[in-house]
Design a protein around this motif. Structure first.
Motif, PDB file in Angstrom:
ATOM      1  N   ARG A  76     141.565  55.598 -47.849  1.00  0.00           N
ATOM      2  CA  ARG A  76     141.971  56.840 -48.511  1.00  0.00           C
ATOM      3  C   ARG A  76     141.039  57.989 -48.184  1.00  0.00           C
ATOM      4  O   ARG A  76     141.200  59.091 -48.715  1.00  0.00           O
ATOM      5  N   GLY A  77     140.040  57.737 -47.345  1.00  0.00           N
ATOM      6  CA  GLY A  77     139.123  58.801 -46.947  1.00  0.00           C
ATOM      7  C   GLY A  77     137.961  59.010 -47.896  1.00  0.00           C
ATOM      8  O   GLY A  77     137.254  60.018 -47.807  1.00  0.00           O
ATOM      9  N   SER A  78     137.720  58.085 -48.788  1.00  0.00           N
ATOM     10  CA  SER A  78     136.586  58.240 -49.706  1.00  0.00           C
ATOM     11  C   SER A  78     135.369  57.519 -49.139  1.00  0.00           C
ATOM     12  O   SER A  78     135.486  56.401 -48.643  1.00  0.00           O
ATOM     13  N   ASP A  79     134.191  58.170 -49.261  1.00  0.00           N
ATOM     14  CA  ASP A  79     132.983  57.481 -48.791  1.00  0.00           C
ATOM     15  C   ASP A  79     132.105  57.063 -49.970  1.00  0.00           C
ATOM     16  O   ASP A  79     130.895  56.891 -49.846  1.00  0.00           O
ATOM     17  N   LEU A  80     132.715  56.898 -51.133  1.00  0.00           N
ATOM     18  CA  LEU A  80     131.976  56.482 -52.325  1.00  0.00           C
ATOM     19  C   LEU A  80     131.267  55.159 -52.064  1.00  0.00           C
ATOM     20  O   LEU A  80     131.896  54.190 -51.635  1.00  0.00           O
ATOM     21  N   PRO A  81     129.959  55.096 -52.297  1.00  0.00           N
ATOM     22  CA  PRO A  81     129.260  53.828 -52.063  1.00  0.00           C
ATOM     23  C   PRO A  81     129.765  52.724 -52.999  1.00  0.00           C
ATOM     24  O   PRO A  81     130.060  52.974 -54.171  1.00  0.00           O
ATOM     25  N   VAL A  82     129.862  51.525 -52.452  1.00  0.00           N
ATOM     26  CA  VAL A  82     130.309  50.365 -53.223  1.00  0.00           C
ATOM     27  C   VAL A  82     129.226  49.299 -53.110  1.00  0.00           C
ATOM     28  O   VAL A  82     128.830  48.932 -52.001  1.00  0.00           O
ATOM     29  N   ARG A  83     128.719  48.813 -54.246  1.00  0.00           N
ATOM     30  CA  ARG A  83     127.591  47.881 -54.209  1.00  0.00           C
ATOM     31  C   ARG A  83     127.815  46.716 -55.151  1.00  0.00           C
ATOM     32  O   ARG A  83     128.322  46.862 -56.258  1.00  0.00           O
TER      33      ARG A  83
END
Lengths: 239, 205, 454
Positions: A220-227
């Motif tokens: 979706r074009g999101s670069d939100l970090p996922v941890r």
């Protein structure tokens, strides 16, 4: 405390960083960590697909390796795997007629801990706004809700209110490939409500959920970090 | 009779071997039916009843039966009134003759056997009322309920049926909690589909 | 929009891009879930009640023959009639017989999912009998020639404009889309049907054996009208919808409305014990109860028996993250949501993949007022399917289990998997994944190698 770590098959394939972070965090807490070489997978993929015999074959290997391990607890950095082992192994082995393994699984169960059950309030500094995803098996089968939240609070993470934070992400193992449109729609539901928060990081305790949600976010074009929580606590310790 | 025998034999056959136990989520045996514990203030039954009734969108009036009837007639402008056999005799209303008469009325006046405080519910008894439709067909329903007939909760009825209904169940026993309502259209609540759109309860001493 | 594609996946794909449906589902399920929280808060011992209810339903089922016999005997003692319908055909034929005996031309129906299961309306229509659904939502979908898309709100997928269009079919001219006006129209139209009907057909929420009674809950009052005005009342009941005592009913009455819509109680609870009696100026002269098996007995004694505990509240639909996306029609039959995904493959063999309409998340189980572990039942259906039609998938899992039960092979394959994930071109990965999601690309090397050298 001596810990036998079951990395989980996701860590062993596409998420080695989560395993590494887990080891570092547990060691900082003063635990002795070993990875029993003969432990493989908990058997959940085949179990959820309805293939009990095949699942039991793999699960038995892991059950034996972990039962033999010289450890106080078994640490599993994944809610769904921990639930498989603690809640479903006895039924699995009973269904395939392996009563010996039923007893072994029941004996091992009290020593099986999901990662967040071991970390208490670890030290560190993680001054970010986080959205915490409650993965389904961990929340509903294991009843683990407070521990990850407390761990995040302890390192100064600001947990945002996220509508639908305890709704299923839509991975569901092979469901993600057998019902892909629905699976993606479920991820979108989470991503849409996530976008309404001020979260800077998405955190969870199940790499399968995180892999699926991250995959959708990126598409979706999101670069939100996922941890994974382990990575957050590792980063928080800042070395 | 043979249908019954075959049907039940089939069930017995299937139940001969009990269903397997659920291991991950074992069933916990309950010896008795636990009573429902309401997180409500039920110390004053009449007040609690009034609160619960108002929450359903119905109206409560206190006074004598004639006073209440006058108030409702004034409030609704009802012209044609039907009454069931259990409406208070002092109102002097003849009992209705059937659904056709009830359908043409603006107001149905009935008694009530009990009221249930926890949920603001009327308990209507078709035998005592001599029928069912006086409380159902007219657009407005007025029930006169003696205040000493209030029960705390439904358990006070269902767990003591022998005492509360000594002659057994009537052909119809109906709980009424508010006016008729529907939320089938976009979840918007509307009243009066298909039963009464207005419910008045006279709590009489 | 009708969703008539043939597989679960195809129907789901249609549903998830239907924006109006998506909006309606989100709105309704969120609303119900919130309302349920409020409704259950009024009961201090909700969890205790749920746990007890699960056990009590099991106890009743264990004695089902005796309980049904008591129910039937007591109904017959009051002059009511009981028909034991082994299957849908049997049930339909009995109802038609009763209708014909009374020369019935018009029938009014209150909500009965069991009657939809047996396609009763079609059978009546084929015999020239007009059967009118009177639950507003059911009437709407009857006129629209659709099936219900939710257990409690059958027309949940339609907005007010669509409903106005549907109802305008039977009006003189177009109706406005104001709900109050549409409801007033429905009241008027259906009122004349109630008054003229030759027969009323209802469902049954619970049969209560100890007094030979049936209980019907509604908010609209159509359940009362259907059982009060026409001269004949036929009730259709799934055989498992029965309780022994009024004490048990009290418990169910506390659970059902709160779980379904969050209401403390439904507007009407109608407890019928036989036909009218002397001194009553209205009420049916004849009362019939049709007890329906139609495949339910096949479920007794199996690992799926608990699905027969279901009280049809719809709470599982309201929390199901899959239902939220695909809606009721995607399930392809009368029952949808988690309960539909379990019941349909058991009762309606043609639909045998609904157990895949789930991620086994367990939200349904937690919402269920009688504590049914639906996720276990769904998994059991997957096992049943795997055992009967293993095929290529079974071979795949066998290969997997052979490899992963051997630590050396597990090690080799996972390392290979890790390396591949780093370098494989996206176009080589399964389209089912990559269409909607990027591929995970690990940065570090093998975890176990790292650990050995730590």
């Amino acid at each position: 405390m001596r810990v036998a770590l079951l990395p989980t098959c996701l860590v062993d394939t596409v998420a080695p960083e989560v395993g590494m972070a887990t080891v570092r965090v547990l060691r900082r807490l003063g635990m002795e960590v070993d990875v029993p070489r003969k432990a493989t997978c908990c058997g959940q993929p085949a179990w959820n697909a309805g293939f009990a015999q095949e699942s039991a074959k793999v699960a038995r290997t892991t059950l034996r390796a972990l039962s033999e391990a010289d450890a106080d607890v078994v640490c599993v950095p994944a809610g769904s795997c921990a639930a498989m082992m603690r809640v479903f192994w006895p039924e699995l082995f009973h269904l395939v007629g392996d009563e010996e393994s039923v007893h072994a699984a029941q004996a091992l169960a009290p020593r099986i801990k999901e990662f967040s059950e071991l970390v208490g309030e670890a030290d560190g500094e993680y001054a970010h706004k986080v959205a915490y995803h409650h993965s389904c098996h961990m929340l509903r089968e294991l009843g683990i809700r407070d521990e990850p939240e407390q761990a995040l609070d302890a390192v100064g993470a600001e947990r945002v209110t996220w509508l639908g934070d305890d709704r299923c992400c839509g991975f569901g193992g092979l469901f993600s490939m057998k019902q892909p449109e629905t699976s993606v729609a479920m991820a979108d539901d989470k991503a849409d409500s996530l976008a309404c928060t001020e979260a800077e990081v998405l955190v969870g305790c199940d790499q399968s959920c995180l892999m699926h949600l991250e995959g959708r976010l990126r598409r979706r074009g999101s670069d939100l970090p996922v941890r994974h929580l382990a990575e957050v606590l590792d980063e928080a310790a800042g070395e | 009779m043979s249908d019954r025998t075959a049907f039940l034999d089939r069930l017995r056959e299937r139940l001969a071997v009990p269903a397997p136990e659920n291991l991950p989520h074992p069933l916990v045996h309950a010896e008795a039916v636990p009573p429902v514990e309401y997180a409500l203030d039920l110390t004053d039954l009449a007040d609690a009843f009034e609160r619960a009734v108002s929450a359903t969108g119905a109206h409560v009036l206190r006074g004598t039966a004639p006073e209440v009837l006058q108030s409702v007639l004034a409030a609704t402008g009802a012209q044609r009134v039907v009454a069931s056999k259990d409406a208070p005799a002092e109102l002097g209303l003849p009992a209705y003759s059937g659904p056709v008469e009830a359908e043409q009325a603006d107001l149905g006046v009935t008694g009530a056997l009990y009221g249930i405080a926890a949920t603001g519910t009327l308990v209507l008894h078709a035998g005592l009322a001599g029928g069912r439709t006086a409380s159902l067909l007219p657009p407005v329903h007025l029930a006169l309920l003696p205040v000493d007939r209030l029960l705390r909760d439904s358990g006070e009825l269902f767990r003591k049926m022998g005492e509360r209904l000594p002659d057994g169940l009537p052909s119809q026993l109906v709980f009424v909690s508010g006016p008729s309502r529907s939320a089938d259209i976009e979840l918007e609540v509307t009243v009066g589909v298909h039963g009464p759109r207005e419910l008045w309860i006279g709590l009489v001493s | 929009m009708k969703n008539t594609a043939s597989t679960l996946r195809e129907r789901s794909a249609v549903a998830v891009v239907d924006e109006q449906l998506q909006g309606a589902l989100e709105n309704a399920t969120d609303r119900f879930a919130n309302q349920k929280a409020v409704g259950t808060a009024a009961v201090a011992n909700w969890e205790e009640l749920r746990t007890a209810a699960r056990s009590l339903r099991a106890q009743v089922l264990a004695r089902l023959p005796e309980v049904l016999e008591e129910l039937a005997d007591k109904i017959e003692a009051r002059g009511g009639h009981v028909h034991w319908a082994a299957d849908a055909d049997d049930a339909r034929n009995y109802v038609l017989e009763v209708a014909k005996r009374h020369d019935a031309k018009l029938v009014v129906k209150s909500k009965s999912m069991a009657s939809e299961e047996i396609h009763l309306n079609d059978a009546l229509a084929a015999s020239g009998i007009e059967a009118v659904e009177t639950d507003l939502g059911e009437w709407i979908i009857q006129l629209a020639k659709e099936t219900p898309s939710h257990i409690i709100l059958p027309a949940i997928h339609k907005n007010r404009r669509q409903i106005a269009e549907v109802l305008s079919q039977v009006a003189d001219g177009d109706l406005s889309d104001v709900p109050a006006e549409l409801c007033a129209f429905a009241r008027e139209q259906l009122r004349s049907k109630f008054m003229q009907a030759d027969m009323g057909i209802s469902g049954v929420n619970f049969g209560v054996a100890e007094t030979g009674s049936i209980a019907i809950v509604t908010n609209e009052g159509n359940g009362r009208l259907v059982t009060s005005v026409p001269p004949v009342h036929v009730a259709v009941m799934g055989m498992e919808r029965v309780l022994q005592t009024w004490e048990q009913f009290d418990l169910m009455l506390a659970l059902l409305p709160r779980a379904a819509t969050g209401q403390q109680i439904t507007t009407y609870v109608n407890m019928v014990s036989g036909p009218r009696r002397a001194g009553e100026v209205d009420g049916p002269d004849e009362f019939h109860l049709v007890i329906l098996d139609n495949g339910r007995s096949d479920i007794l004694g199996t690992e799926f028996q608990e699905i027969l505990h279901c009280i049809r509240c719809g709470a599982c639909l309201n929390v199901c993250p899959v239902y939220r996306q695909i809606g009721g029609h995607a399930y392809g039959w009368v029952y949808s949501g988690p309960v539909g995904a379990v019941l349909t493959p058991l009762l309606h063999a043609a639909e045998n993949e609904l157990q895949n309409a789930s991620t086994l998340c367990g939200a349904c189980w937690q919402a269920c007022p009688v504590g049914i572990p639906l996720q276990d039942l769904l998994l059991g259906l997957r096992r049943r399917k795997a055992e009967s039609t293993g095929g290529v998938e079974k071979l795949g899992w066998q290969a997997w289990s052979t490899a992963w039960s051997k630590p050396a092979l597990y090690d080799a394959t996972t390392r290979l998997g890790g390396v591949s994930a780093k370098i494989v071109p996206e176009s080589w990965t399964p389209v089912e994944w990559r269409e909607g999601r990027t591929i995970p690309r690990p940065e570090a090397g093998s975890f176990r190698r790292w650990f050995e050298h730590e």
